[in-house]
Scaffold this active site. Structure first.
Site: not given
Ligand code: HPA
Length: 277
Positions: A90, A118, A216-217, A240
């Site tokens: 991103y 995460a 996102m990774s 979360n």
């Protein structure tokens, strides 16, 4: 020099620096620390730290919670390289910094890449601050870091990823979790591009696809490492529930705060696992 020649040269120079700084340590395992999981870097014994800025072609980092240091030393007596921070898709369209980092590790003799991140949970039984072993992934990034001219000296044009996440290595991580009495889920990691979090509709969609966690990774890192023949294992730290699955408000601060709650188990798990890998 064109872009790919510069890349080859960066990989060579960075690998040379890593080998020179490792003073005969010969680490076979590299661990990439995800958001909020940087605490493990402080546990490295006899640590030698090289800032990414001193390694040609390595990522220049911008997101808080990502320090940008390569640390050589030992965890639980086992030689390791710890990478504190990496570039996300991103932040950039450019896959070269990530490629340089991973290929330089491979050139420096690293055989196994241990990824961490995460992530948001897609399953009611995988709760916040829990850990999930990544057994497979869905690449929903809309891009693949291996797009573009292929340099056969790193790996083949077409990479089979049937066994993207190493089965034997994963078994050893499960064993380490048992030894340490840490509850460890297993599941499929779905990579979104970000930087926005997902909508509840997107979360329902990827639940239906068989995903167990979103982030996102890690998928680009995995693909680059498999391309050059490294083994890959990985653990998600659940920060979360996916959007719409609970009332919590999602933010990067929330991710970092909750990652620190799962970090103690994560650190113990990695230290026990590297002894078995
Ligand atoms: N979605 C995407 N990335 C994340 C999340 C999430 O819910 N939590 C931590 N990283």
């Amino acid at each position: 020099m064109n872009e790919s020649q510069t890349h080859v040269e960066n990989v060579r120079q960075s690998a040379e620096k890593i080998v020179a700084a490792s003073a005969g340590l010969k680490p076979k395992i590299a661990i990439i620390l995800g958001s909020g999981l940087g605490g493990l870097a402080k546990q490295v014994e006899d640590a030698v730290t090289i800032p990414y800025a001193e390694l040609p072609g390595f990522p220049v980092l911008t997101v808080s919670g990502h320090a940008g240091n390569l640390i050589l030393g030992k965890l639980g007596g086992v030689p390791v390289v710890v990478l504190n921070g990496r570039k996300h898709f991103y932040e950039t369209h450019d896959a070269y910094p990530l490629k340089t980092m991973i290929r330089a590790l491979k050139s420096a003799g690293v055989e196994t890449l241990f990824l961490s991140n995460a992530a948001g949970s897609l399953r009611a039984n995988i709760v916040v601050s829990g850990l999930m072993l990544i057994t497979d992934h869905i690449n929903f990034l809309g891009l693949n870091p291996l797009v573009g001219p292929n340099d056969e000296s790193f790996g083949p044009r077409f990479v089979p990823v049937t066994d993207a996440w190493d089965r034997d290595g994963s078994e050893k991580i499960r064993e380490a979790a048992k030894q340490e009495n840490i509850s460890l889920h297993s599941g499929v990691y779905v990579a979104f591009r970000g930087p926005s979090f997902e909508t509840p509709a997107e979360i329902r969609m990827v639940q239906g696809w068989g995903g167990d966690a979103v982030g996102m990774s890690s998928v680009p890192e995995c693909l680059i490492a498999r391309h050059c023949g490294m083994k890959v294992v990985g653990v998600s730290c659940i920060t979360n529930m996916g959007a719409g699955l609970s009332d919590e408000k999602l933010s990067h601060a929330h991710t970092l705060e909750n990652a620190s709650k799962g970090a103690a188990d994560f650190e113990r798990l990695v230290i026990a696992a590297v002894k078995l890998l």
